[in-house]
Design a protein around this motif. Sequence first.
Motif, PDB file in Angstrom:
ATOM      1  N   PHE A  76      -6.284  -2.306 -29.535  1.00 53.27           N
ATOM      2  CA  PHE A  76      -5.171  -2.822 -28.741  1.00 53.27           C
ATOM      3  C   PHE A  76      -5.682  -3.492 -27.467  1.00 53.27           C
ATOM      4  N   ILE A  77      -6.612  -2.834 -26.786  1.00 51.32           N
ATOM      5  CA  ILE A  77      -7.148  -3.413 -25.543  1.00 51.32           C
ATOM      6  C   ILE A  77      -7.823  -4.754 -25.847  1.00 51.32           C
ATOM      7  N   VAL A  78      -8.654  -4.771 -26.874  1.00 49.21           N
ATOM      8  CA  VAL A  78      -9.396  -5.991 -27.192  1.00 49.21           C
ATOM      9  C   VAL A  78      -8.437  -7.109 -27.617  1.00 49.21           C
ATOM     10  N   ALA A  79      -7.492  -6.781 -28.513  1.00 51.39           N
ATOM     11  CA  ALA A  79      -6.606  -7.827 -29.032  1.00 51.39           C
ATOM     12  C   ALA A  79      -5.659  -8.338 -27.954  1.00 51.39           C
ATOM     13  N   SER A  80      -5.137  -7.451 -27.097  1.00 52.95           N
ATOM     14  CA  SER A  80      -4.177  -7.954 -26.116  1.00 52.95           C
ATOM     15  C   SER A  80      -4.893  -8.735 -25.012  1.00 52.95           C
ATOM     16  N   SER A  81      -6.091  -8.299 -24.599  1.00 48.37           N
ATOM     17  CA  SER A  81      -6.812  -9.096 -23.595  1.00 48.37           C
ATOM     18  C   SER A  81      -7.162 -10.461 -24.165  1.00 48.37           C
ATOM     19  N   THR A  82      -7.631 -10.473 -25.416  1.00 49.60           N
ATOM     20  CA  THR A  82      -7.947 -11.742 -26.059  1.00 49.60           C
ATOM     21  C   THR A  82      -6.730 -12.658 -26.032  1.00 49.60           C
ATOM     22  N   THR A  83      -5.567 -12.093 -26.374  1.00 53.43           N
ATOM     23  CA  THR A  83      -4.346 -12.884 -26.432  1.00 53.43           C
ATOM     24  C   THR A  83      -4.042 -13.524 -25.077  1.00 53.43           C
ATOM     25  N   VAL A  84      -4.144 -12.716 -24.007  1.00 56.34           N
ATOM     26  CA  VAL A  84      -3.840 -13.238 -22.673  1.00 56.34           C
ATOM     27  C   VAL A  84      -4.797 -14.372 -22.306  1.00 56.34           C
ATOM     28  N   PHE A  85      -6.096 -14.119 -22.457  1.00 52.99           N
ATOM     29  CA  PHE A  85      -7.074 -15.153 -22.087  1.00 52.99           C
ATOM     30  C   PHE A  85      -6.915 -16.404 -22.936  1.00 52.99           C
ATOM     31  N   ILE A 144     -14.136  -9.341 -26.457  1.00 56.19           N
ATOM     32  CA  ILE A 144     -13.079 -10.231 -25.956  1.00 56.19           C
ATOM     33  C   ILE A 144     -13.608 -11.664 -25.798  1.00 56.19           C
ATOM     34  N   ILE A 145     -14.855 -11.795 -25.339  1.00 48.67           N
ATOM     35  CA  ILE A 145     -15.407 -13.141 -25.111  1.00 48.67           C
ATOM     36  C   ILE A 145     -15.455 -13.964 -26.412  1.00 48.67           C
ATOM     37  N   PRO A 146     -16.115 -13.472 -27.472  1.00 46.87           N
ATOM     38  CA  PRO A 146     -16.097 -14.289 -28.702  1.00 46.87           C
ATOM     39  C   PRO A 146     -14.701 -14.422 -29.327  1.00 46.87           C
ATOM     40  N   TYR A 147     -13.888 -13.381 -29.242  1.00 44.84           N
ATOM     41  CA  TYR A 147     -12.541 -13.478 -29.833  1.00 44.84           C
ATOM     42  C   TYR A 147     -11.729 -14.567 -29.149  1.00 44.84           C
ATOM     43  N   THR A 148     -11.819 -14.618 -27.806  1.00 44.41           N
ATOM     44  CA  THR A 148     -11.075 -15.643 -27.079  1.00 44.41           C
ATOM     45  C   THR A 148     -11.503 -17.021 -27.570  1.00 44.41           C
ATOM     46  N   THR A 149     -12.812 -17.210 -27.693  1.00 44.54           N
ATOM     47  CA  THR A 149     -13.306 -18.508 -28.134  1.00 44.54           C
ATOM     48  C   THR A 149     -12.783 -18.863 -29.526  1.00 44.54           C
ATOM     49  N   PHE A 150     -12.792 -17.875 -30.421  1.00 48.30           N
ATOM     50  CA  PHE A 150     -12.425 -18.218 -31.792  1.00 48.30           C
ATOM     51  C   PHE A 150     -10.930 -18.198 -32.070  1.00 48.30           C
ATOM     52  N   THR A 151     -10.121 -17.706 -31.119  1.00 48.67           N
ATOM     53  CA  THR A 151      -8.675 -17.875 -31.277  1.00 48.67           C
ATOM     54  C   THR A 151      -8.218 -19.148 -30.583  1.00 48.67           C
ATOM     55  N   LEU A 152      -9.089 -19.732 -29.739  1.00 45.57           N
ATOM     56  CA  LEU A 152      -8.707 -20.951 -29.012  1.00 45.57           C
ATOM     57  C   LEU A 152      -8.272 -22.108 -29.923  1.00 45.57           C
ATOM     58  N   PRO A 153      -9.021 -22.420 -30.985  1.00 48.38           N
ATOM     59  CA  PRO A 153      -8.632 -23.601 -31.766  1.00 48.38           C
ATOM     60  C   PRO A 153      -7.201 -23.549 -32.290  1.00 48.38           C
ATOM     61  N   LEU A 154      -6.834 -22.446 -32.945  1.00 47.79           N
ATOM     62  CA  LEU A 154      -5.471 -22.339 -33.469  1.00 47.79           C
ATOM     63  C   LEU A 154      -4.464 -22.400 -32.319  1.00 47.79           C
ATOM     64  N   ALA A 155      -4.789 -21.716 -31.206  1.00 49.08           N
ATOM     65  CA  ALA A 155      -3.883 -21.705 -30.060  1.00 49.08           C
ATOM     66  C   ALA A 155      -3.700 -23.109 -29.492  1.00 49.08           C
ATOM     67  N   ILE A 156      -4.797 -23.843 -29.367  1.00 44.80           N
ATOM     68  CA  ILE A 156      -4.706 -25.191 -28.788  1.00 44.80           C
ATOM     69  C   ILE A 156      -3.907 -26.115 -29.710  1.00 44.80           C
ATOM     70  N   TRP A 157      -4.160 -26.043 -31.018  1.00 39.17           N
ATOM     71  CA  TRP A 157      -3.416 -26.909 -31.937  1.00 39.17           C
ATOM     72  C   TRP A 157      -1.937 -26.605 -31.901  1.00 39.17           C
ATOM     73  N   ASN A 158      -1.607 -25.317 -31.912  1.00 39.98           N
ATOM     74  CA  ASN A 158      -0.214 -24.911 -31.870  1.00 39.98           C
ATOM     75  C   ASN A 158       0.483 -25.356 -30.597  1.00 39.98           C
ATOM     76  N   LEU A 159      -0.149 -25.047 -29.464  1.00 42.25           N
ATOM     77  CA  LEU A 159       0.490 -25.330 -28.180  1.00 42.25           C
ATOM     78  C   LEU A 159       0.595 -26.828 -27.945  1.00 42.25           C
ATOM     79  N   THR A 160      -0.411 -27.571 -28.396  1.00 43.76           N
ATOM     80  CA  THR A 160      -0.334 -29.027 -28.231  1.00 43.76           C
ATOM     81  C   THR A 160       0.899 -29.557 -28.966  1.00 43.76           C
TER      82      THR A 160
END
Lengths: 278, 302
Positions: A76-85, A144-160
Motif C-alpha cells: 500500500f505504501i509503495v503503490a500509493s506513493s508511486t501513484t502520487v508522484f 517507488i523510484i522505478p515504479y514512478t518511472t514505469f507508470t509515467l508513460p501510461l499516465a502521460i498518455w492518458n492525461l494528455t
Amino acid sequence: MKKNRVNISGILFYILVIAVMLIILFPFIWQILTSIKSERELWSIPPIWIPKKINLDYYYSVFIKRPFLTYIKNSFIVASSTTVFSVLVASFASYALARLHFKGKNIILSLVLAVSMFPGIAIVSPLYIFMMNVHLLNTYIGLIIPYTTFTLPLAIWNLTTFFREIPFELEESARVDGATYMQTFMRIIFPLAAPGVFTTAILSFISAWNEFLFALVFNTKDMMRTVPVAIAMFPGEHELPWGDMAAASVVVTIPLIIIVLIFQRRIISGLTAGAIKG
Amino acid sequence: MNAVKRTRRQGLSESQFGYLMVFPALLCIGLIALYPVVQTFWLSLHRLRLQFPDMTKFVGLQNYITIFGDDRFINATINTVEFTIVSVALELVFGLCIAMLMNKEYKGRGLMRAAALVPWAIPTTVSAMMWKFIYNDQLGVLNDILVRLHIIPEYKAWLGSEVTAMGAAIVADVWKTTPFMALLLLAGLQVIPRELYEAATVDGASAWRQFITITLPLLRPTILVALIFRTLDAFRVFDLVYVLTGGGPGNSTETLSVYAYKTLFRNMDFGMGSALSVIIFVFIFIISLIYIRILSSGSSAE
C-alpha cells in the motif's frame, strides 16, 4: 425494440454469455471455495467442490501466523506513493504536451511511448547495483523510484488525452486576466481534468500494486516484501500451503474487484484511450 | 506559491514553461530507463560476478559469443517465441469474440464488462497461483473435471510434464489477458458507425460477410495496437512462468526473461545476465519496429 421476444437464438446468446463469464470467473470462484474448506476437504481426492461449512482457519493462518498485514502495508505504501508522484509528474508533462507550443513535443511523446515498451529485465542489473551502492535495497524508496518511472508513460498518455479535451477559451481568458501559466494550470486546467487525473491514479495504483520483478529482486527481506512477491514465496520447503495461498489471494483480489466494479467505466476508458486515439 | 512568483518575475515564455513542465518526467525516464539500458550494455561487456567484484574484467563481446553458442539460450528463445505467438494468437481470436459479445446491447452487459476486468486487475502471481492449484496432479480441479467428462482416463501432472507444461502456461496467460484484449477491441468496435451495418443488412449481406467486409478492415488499426501491446508483453513474460513452473520441468518452459533472471540473481553472473537482458531488449526493439512499419504503411495507404 426486440423486447419480450424470447427466441432460441436469444437463449443461445445468453448461454454463451454466461459460459464466457463462468470461464472468466471460475479460477477465482474455485479459489474462494478452496479458502473456506477444512483441511480434510482440501486434501481429499477427488476434490470436494462445495465445503460443508465455512472454515476460516486459513484466513486466521494468513493474518496471524504469517505477516500478511505487513505485506499489505508495504504494497500500500509503495503503490500509493508511486501513484502520487506519477500523477504529479505526469500532469505537469501532459499539460505542456497537450496545451503549450514548443519544439520537440512529438519526439517526447514517442520517447514516452517507447519507454512503456521497455522490458524491466533489460535494466534490472544496473538498477540493482545502483540500489545496492546507495543502500536502497529493502526500502520503499527503492521501489517507488522505478515504479514512478514505469507508470509515467501510461499516465502521460492518458492525461494528455484528457487535457486536450478541455476548451482552450478558458485558458485564454485566464491568461488575458493576467494569470501566469502555472496559475492557469493549477486553478483551471488541473481541477477540470479531475476525472482524468482520478482514472490515471487508479491505473497507476493497480500497476504498481501488481509489479513483481523489481519487488522480487530489490526487496528480499521478508518484512519488506510486497503482496505479489509474498504470495509467490508462500510455497516453503515442504507441502504447498494451498489453503493459505487461496485465502491470501482472496484477500488481495476482493479489494481489486470492488475497485473494478465501482470504477469500471473510468478504467476501461483510461485503458483504451491511448490505443484508439494513438 | 514561490514557483508562481518566480515564473512571473522572470516572465517565462510559453516554450520555456513547456520545457520546465516536461523536465521532471524526462529526468525520471532518462535516469531510470534510458541510462540504465546503456549501463546494462556496458555491464554485458564484462566478466562480472557479484560475489567477486574484484575479479571484474572487460571481455568485449565474449559473453555474447558464449550465449549464441549456448543450447539453453536457443531453447529459451524458442520457448519465448512459441509462448508469444500461440498465446497472442489465441488472445486475439477469443478477444475478438468476447468484444463482439460485449458490443451487443443486452441486460447484464455491465456485469460482463466488470467480470472481464477481474483477471486483468489481479496480480499475475496471484492468478499464476490459482492456475497452479487448478493444474495440480492430485488436488487439481482440472483433472477432476476432465476425468468426470471422460476426456482423459486418469489424473495428469499438467505442469510436471515437458509435453503439457508450456500449453498450461499459455492457457493461464490467455485467461489473464484475453479480457484486456477484448476491452481494447471493444473500444475500436464502438467507433464503427452503426449505419454501415444497417446499410449492409438492407443490401442482404450475411453477418459473416459484414464481419469480413466492415468489421475487420475498420478494426485493423485497433487490432494492430492491441497486438503490439500484447506481443511485447508476452515476449517479456516473467512472473507467470516464474510462479507456475519456474521454467521447468527441465527448462521446457524457460523463457528469455526467466533465463536472464536466473543468470543474474541465482548465479549472480551480472556480465552474462546483462548480455541476455540486452538481447531481450534488442528483440523487443525489432518487434516494435516491425509493428510500427505495418501500422504506418496501413495509414499511408488509406
